[in-house]
Each structure stands twice: as C-alpha cells, then as structure tokens.
Scaffold this motif. Structure first.
Motif, PDB file in Angstrom:
ATOM      1  N   TRP A 101     -20.438  -3.215  -3.811  1.00 57.83           N
ATOM      2  CA  TRP A 101     -21.777  -3.406  -4.352  1.00 57.83           C
ATOM      3  C   TRP A 101     -21.913  -2.983  -5.818  1.00 57.83           C
ATOM      4  N   LYS A 102     -20.907  -2.302  -6.347  1.00 58.34           N
ATOM      5  CA  LYS A 102     -20.956  -1.932  -7.765  1.00 58.34           C
ATOM      6  C   LYS A 102     -20.784  -3.144  -8.670  1.00 58.34           C
ATOM      7  N   GLY A 103     -20.258  -4.233  -8.103  1.00 56.55           N
ATOM      8  CA  GLY A 103     -20.107  -5.464  -8.874  1.00 56.55           C
ATOM      9  C   GLY A 103     -18.946  -5.459  -9.838  1.00 56.55           C
ATOM     10  N   GLU A 104     -18.083  -4.473  -9.729  1.00 48.64           N
ATOM     11  CA  GLU A 104     -16.917  -4.368 -10.604  1.00 48.64           C
ATOM     12  C   GLU A 104     -15.644  -4.627  -9.804  1.00 48.64           C
ATOM     13  N   PRO A 105     -14.572  -5.077 -10.472  1.00 53.06           N
ATOM     14  CA  PRO A 105     -13.300  -5.258  -9.758  1.00 53.06           C
ATOM     15  C   PRO A 105     -12.830  -3.936  -9.158  1.00 53.06           C
ATOM     16  N   PHE A 106     -12.313  -3.993  -7.919  1.00 52.36           N
ATOM     17  CA  PHE A 106     -11.810  -2.775  -7.285  1.00 52.36           C
ATOM     18  C   PHE A 106     -10.688  -3.110  -6.319  1.00 52.36           C
ATOM     19  N   SER A 107      -9.909  -2.073  -6.023  1.00 53.01           N
ATOM     20  CA  SER A 107      -8.854  -2.183  -5.023  1.00 53.01           C
ATOM     21  C   SER A 107      -9.093  -1.105  -3.967  1.00 53.01           C
ATOM     22  N   TYR A 108      -8.668  -1.395  -2.767  1.00 56.26           N
ATOM     23  CA  TYR A 108      -8.859  -0.435  -1.679  1.00 56.26           C
ATOM     24  C   TYR A 108      -7.667  -0.527  -0.745  1.00 56.26           C
ATOM     25  N   HIS A 109      -7.105   0.630  -0.429  1.00 57.15           N
ATOM     26  CA  HIS A 109      -5.979   0.674   0.502  1.00 57.15           C
ATOM     27  C   HIS A 109      -6.213   1.814   1.485  1.00 57.15           C
ATOM     28  N   GLY A 110      -6.653   1.462   2.660  1.00 60.51           N
ATOM     29  CA  GLY A 110      -6.895   2.448   3.702  1.00 60.51           C
ATOM     30  C   GLY A 110      -5.937   2.259   4.851  1.00 60.51           C
ATOM     31  N   GLU A 111      -6.261   2.869   5.967  1.00 59.42           N
ATOM     32  CA  GLU A 111      -5.416   2.731   7.142  1.00 59.42           C
ATOM     33  C   GLU A 111      -5.577   1.368   7.793  1.00 59.42           C
ATOM     34  N   VAL A 165     -10.440  -7.127  -6.265  1.00 59.46           N
ATOM     35  CA  VAL A 165     -11.453  -8.074  -5.800  1.00 59.46           C
ATOM     36  C   VAL A 165     -12.812  -7.700  -6.391  1.00 59.46           C
ATOM     37  N   THR A 166     -13.698  -8.687  -6.440  1.00 62.06           N
ATOM     38  CA  THR A 166     -15.047  -8.477  -6.965  1.00 62.06           C
ATOM     39  C   THR A 166     -16.033  -9.210  -6.070  1.00 62.06           C
ATOM     40  N   VAL A 167     -17.138  -8.572  -5.778  1.00 63.78           N
ATOM     41  CA  VAL A 167     -18.213  -9.200  -5.014  1.00 63.78           C
ATOM     42  C   VAL A 167     -19.337  -9.572  -5.973  1.00 63.78           C
ATOM     43  N   SER A 168     -19.781 -10.803  -5.896  1.00 64.02           N
ATOM     44  CA  SER A 168     -20.886 -11.241  -6.749  1.00 64.02           C
ATOM     45  C   SER A 168     -21.806 -12.149  -5.947  1.00 64.02           C
ATOM     46  N   PRO A 169     -23.092 -12.235  -6.295  1.00 65.10           N
ATOM     47  CA  PRO A 169     -23.712 -11.502  -7.400  1.00 65.10           C
ATOM     48  C   PRO A 169     -23.882 -10.019  -7.065  1.00 65.10           C
ATOM     49  N   ARG A 170     -23.991  -9.201  -8.090  1.00 66.57           N
ATOM     50  CA  ARG A 170     -24.198  -7.776  -7.900  1.00 66.57           C
ATOM     51  C   ARG A 170     -25.601  -7.546  -7.353  1.00 66.57           C
ATOM     52  N   PRO A 171     -25.770  -6.620  -6.423  1.00 66.34           N
ATOM     53  CA  PRO A 171     -27.106  -6.355  -5.885  1.00 66.34           C
ATOM     54  C   PRO A 171     -28.101  -5.987  -6.979  1.00 66.34           C
ATOM     55  N   TYR A 172     -29.328  -6.435  -6.819  1.00 64.29           N
ATOM     56  CA  TYR A 172     -30.369  -6.146  -7.808  1.00 64.29           C
ATOM     57  C   TYR A 172     -30.742  -4.664  -7.783  1.00 64.29           C
ATOM     58  N   GLN A 173     -30.782  -4.067  -6.592  1.00 60.96           N
ATOM     59  CA  GLN A 173     -31.177  -2.667  -6.467  1.00 60.96           C
ATOM     60  C   GLN A 173     -30.014  -1.751  -6.853  1.00 60.96           C
ATOM     61  N   LEU A 174     -30.311  -0.724  -7.616  1.00 61.43           N
ATOM     62  CA  LEU A 174     -29.301   0.204  -8.096  1.00 61.43           C
ATOM     63  C   LEU A 174     -29.535   1.593  -7.514  1.00 61.43           C
ATOM     64  N   PRO A 175     -28.470   2.305  -7.132  1.00 60.70           N
ATOM     65  CA  PRO A 175     -27.066   1.901  -7.266  1.00 60.70           C
ATOM     66  C   PRO A 175     -26.630   0.869  -6.238  1.00 60.70           C
ATOM     67  N   HIS A 176     -27.449   0.669  -5.188  1.00 64.78           N
ATOM     68  CA  HIS A 176     -27.147  -0.344  -4.172  1.00 64.78           C
ATOM     69  C   HIS A 176     -28.364  -0.481  -3.268  1.00 64.78           C
ATOM     70  N   PRO A 177     -28.424  -1.518  -2.442  1.00 67.77           N
ATOM     71  CA  PRO A 177     -29.536  -1.648  -1.487  1.00 67.77           C
ATOM     72  C   PRO A 177     -29.608  -0.435  -0.568  1.00 67.77           C
ATOM     73  N   PRO A 178     -30.790  -0.134  -0.053  1.00 63.98           N
ATOM     74  CA  PRO A 178     -30.934   1.042   0.816  1.00 63.98           C
ATOM     75  C   PRO A 178     -30.031   0.948   2.046  1.00 63.98           C
ATOM     76  N   LEU A 179     -29.450   2.081   2.402  1.00 64.90           N
ATOM     77  CA  LEU A 179     -28.626   2.184   3.601  1.00 64.90           C
ATOM     78  C   LEU A 179     -29.248   3.213   4.535  1.00 64.90           C
ATOM     79  N   ARG A 180     -29.212   2.922   5.805  1.00 67.50           N
ATOM     80  CA  ARG A 180     -29.647   3.894   6.813  1.00 67.50           C
ATOM     81  C   ARG A 180     -28.703   3.752   8.003  1.00 67.50           C
ATOM     82  N   MET A 181     -28.072   4.846   8.378  1.00 62.17           N
ATOM     83  CA  MET A 181     -27.039   4.813   9.402  1.00 62.17           C
ATOM     84  C   MET A 181     -27.567   5.385  10.712  1.00 62.17           C
ATOM     85  N   ALA A 182     -27.290   4.718  11.804  1.00 68.72           N
ATOM     86  CA  ALA A 182     -27.706   5.198  13.113  1.00 68.72           C
ATOM     87  C   ALA A 182     -26.730   6.248  13.624  1.00 68.72           C
TER      88      ALA A 182
END
Length: 227
Positions: free
Chosen positions: A18-28, A35-52
C-alpha cells in the motif's frame, strides 16, 4: 500454526504494498521481488485496518501491531473478553503505540416494544444462531489450522450448553430503547469500547419488519444517546 504464519506474512505484504513503492518480500510462505501495487491508496499511510480477535493469543499480538480490533461475545462471556482486552491494551502500550487501543464490539441487538417482547421475540433466532456456532466449531475440531483440539472442544461444549438466560446476560443486547441504552452503556464502560457494531439478525430467522424496527430504534433513539 501455519495459518497464523501465513496471515502475518500476508498482512505485512499488504501494508508494504500500500505504500505504492517498489518492494521485495521473502518470508517463509510468500516471496515477491521488486513489485509495485498501483494505484496507491488515497488514504495515508493506508486505508483503515481493523483485525478480528477470537483466541487468547491473538489479542496481545494485535495490540503489539498497533491495530484497532474487532471483538465479539460469540465464544466468550463479558468477563473473559475484558481479560483479553486488558492483554491487548498492555501489549499496545508496551509496543509504544500512542493512546490505549481501539476496540469495536460486534454484538447481536434486538429492540422490542416491551422488555418481555425483547426477550421472547428473538428467542428462536438467537438460540439457533448459537446452536449453529456450536456445530461450526465442532466441525473444526481436529482440522489442520483450526487451533488446538482441546480448546475448540471446550468452546463447542460451552456453546452447546448455553441457556437462554446466559445468552441474554452475557452474549447479546436485547431490550427496549431505554434498555438498550443502559445495556450498551454498561458494555462500553466495562470494556472501554470505541465503537459497537450491531448485528440485527444473527440467526437469520427474524422477519423483515422486526429487523426494520430494531434498525429504526437504534438509529432514532439509541444512537443519539451516545452522541
């Protein structure tokens, strides 16, 4: 458990993407290179998140991440939920996040013309709801990624033996407008809630008119009392 590990990695990837910048990720479990995700979200730093959160270990994990939390009373009573929320807020503070967390409670709500009607009219629907929850939880016992079998079985036993009085006392908010204002105020103060999400037909057996009445009472009489 693998499912929790995959969830954590997926959340990390989403936040980075959601930062809209190129990034790499290597997890398990997941790997991305430049890779880059576009368009970048309008809300900064990102859309609201709420975790159950529904399990004991999830509450402090969400607090450590500094995320608002969704909670419910489907699988625990108010006292247990209060204990878990204390762990969420402690982890929030220890991680250095500002404030004291953000908690939204999801709870079945029914508005009746009288207190007696508020108890009687939703009886079939809400008891069916908790019976169905017991069946769904039972189906997960022993299934990979579903959680410890002993804990799931204990939850099945608890859900399957809930009396209607226990449901009314610990798991729902049913009443007249005045009764709902009192009940929701108690929950807000005991659990230090930021918001409440009303489930108007959890069991799916209420009529359209009954649901509309509850919605009208909530929006015209109950909600104004909390503004």
């Amino acid at each position: 458990m693998e499912s929790q590990g995959r969830f954590r990695e997926a959340l990390e990837i989403i936040l980075e993407a959601w930062k809209g910048e190129p990034f790499s990720y290597h997890g398990e479990f997941y790997h991305f290179e430049n890779v880059t995700v576009s368009p970048r979200p309008y809300q900064l730093p990102h859309p609201p998140l709420r975790m159950a959160a529904t399990t004991e270990e999830t509450f402090p994990r969400v607090g450590q991440m500094g995320l608002p939390i969704f909670v419910g009373l489907r699988g625990m009573d108010v006292a247990d939920l209060a204990t878990h929320l204390a762990a969420y807020r402690q982890a929030w503070r220890e991680a250095g996040h500002p404030g004291g967390g953000d908690v939204c409670l999801r709870i079945p709500v029914y508005a009746g013309a009288t207190e007696q009607q508020s108890r009687d009219e939703p009886h079939e629907s809400i008891t069916f709801y908790f019976s169905r929850q017991a069946d769904l939880t039972r189906a997960g016992v022993g299934r990979a990624g579903a959680g410890p079998a002993e804990r799931l079985q204990a939850r099945v036993d608890q859900l399957a033996t809930l009396s209607y009085e226990q449901i009314l006392r610990e798991r729902v908010a049913f009443g007249t407008a005045a009764g709902l204002i009192h009940r929701l105020t108690e929950l807000r103060e005991e659990l230090h809630l930021s918001a409440i999400a009303a489930e108007l037909n959890s069991g799916g057996l209420l009529s359209r008119e009954q649901v509309k009445r509850t919605l009208h009472v909530m929006t015209h009489e109950v909600m104004p009392a909390f503004k």
